[in-house]
Design an enzyme around this catalytic site. Sequence first.
Site, PDB file in Angstrom:
ATOM      1  N   HIS A 106     -27.767  69.219  24.639  1.00  0.00           N
ATOM      2  CA  HIS A 106     -27.150  69.921  23.652  1.00  0.00           C
ATOM      3  C   HIS A 106     -27.452  71.190  22.950  1.00  0.00           C
ATOM      4  O   HIS A 106     -28.812  71.541  23.008  1.00  0.00           O
ATOM      5  CB  HIS A 106     -27.279  68.706  22.521  1.00  0.00           C
ATOM      6  CG  HIS A 106     -26.723  69.261  21.176  1.00  0.00           C
ATOM      7  ND1 HIS A 106     -25.404  69.292  20.805  1.00  0.00           N
ATOM      8  CD2 HIS A 106     -27.250  69.622  19.705  1.00  0.00           C
ATOM      9  CE1 HIS A 106     -24.948  69.498  19.610  1.00  0.00           C
ATOM     10  NE2 HIS A 106     -26.173  69.470  18.992  1.00  0.00           N
ATOM     11  N   ASP A 123     -25.844  73.278  13.529  1.00  0.00           N
ATOM     12  CA  ASP A 123     -25.646  72.255  14.573  1.00  0.00           C
ATOM     13  C   ASP A 123     -24.376  71.479  14.671  1.00  0.00           C
ATOM     14  O   ASP A 123     -24.321  70.949  13.443  1.00  0.00           O
ATOM     15  CB  ASP A 123     -27.033  71.225  14.381  1.00  0.00           C
ATOM     16  CG  ASP A 123     -27.303  70.468  15.612  1.00  0.00           C
ATOM     17  OD1 ASP A 123     -26.090  70.122  16.201  1.00  0.00           O
ATOM     18  OD2 ASP A 123     -28.312  69.970  15.758  1.00  0.00           O
ATOM     19  N   CYS A 170     -20.532  71.755  22.360  1.00  0.00           N
ATOM     20  CA  CYS A 170     -21.529  72.214  21.466  1.00  0.00           C
ATOM     21  C   CYS A 170     -21.898  73.526  21.823  1.00  0.00           C
ATOM     22  O   CYS A 170     -22.097  74.532  21.096  1.00  0.00           O
ATOM     23  CB  CYS A 170     -22.850  71.534  21.764  1.00  0.00           C
ATOM     24  SG  CYS A 170     -23.468  71.154  23.469  1.00  0.00           S
TER      25      CYS A 170
END
Length: 230
Positions: A106, A123, A170
Site C-alpha cells: 500500500h 491515505d 493507491c
Amino acid sequence: MKKSRTDEKILSYNDVVLRQSDLEILSGPYYLNDRIIEFYFSYLSSSHSSQDMLLVPPSIAFWIMQCPVVDSLGDFLEPLHLPDKELVIFPINDNDDVDRAEGGSHWSLVAYCRNANVFVHHDSCRGMNAAPAKKLYKAVAGYMGSSGSATEASFQECTNSPLQDNGYDCGLYVTATARTICNWHANHNNTHGNDMWFSAVKEQVTSSAVASMRGEILALIRDLMARHRE
C-alpha cells in the site's frame, strides 16, 4: 501480467531508469512500483522551477523510516536541504523489510507544509498506512528546521482524503495528490497558517481523475521515449 522483455530498459529520465515491465504495469490494473512513483515525482520536480519544493524518492523515504543507526540520519538527510524547503512530499509504503526491495502492498503520501509547520498524511485507504506515516514523521521532524530553531512540527491525519474503490490504485492516488499539492504550492506559496491544499485535493483528486492517471503517465513516458529517439 505479460513477462516478455520485462528487464529491457526503455527510458532514462533524470536519475530514474524505466523498464518494459513498468509500461506493462501502467497498461493494466496493477499496483504501481517504486520506479513509476519515482519517475512521476521526478517529472513533477522538473515541471516546477521552485527550489523550495522537494519530492522525495521512495527509496529515500523508505530509508528515513528504516535507518538502523539513528545517529547517522542527519548526515544522510543533509543533501536534501530540508530546512530550505517550504513543501516536502514523501511517498509512504507499508514495507518494513529492508531486505525486500519494492515490497509492501500500500502507498500513501505525507506532505510537509512549512507555513503551517505540519506533516499531513493523505491515505486513500482510511489510514491503513498511519503507522509507517507516523514513523517517518517521528524520524524526520527534528531535521526540518535549522539547529535550535522553533517548535517541532505536528502530525495530522487528513480524515477526508479521497478514497480508492479497489485494491491496486493507491499509487495513482499518491501521484494525483502529489500533483495537486505541487500545483497548489506553485499558486499559493505566499499563504500562511491553515490556508492549505485540502480543498484542492478534494476537488481535483476524483475517481475519474485518478482513473486517467495511468494513461497520462503512460503517454508521458512514450512521449519522452520518442523525444529520446529523435
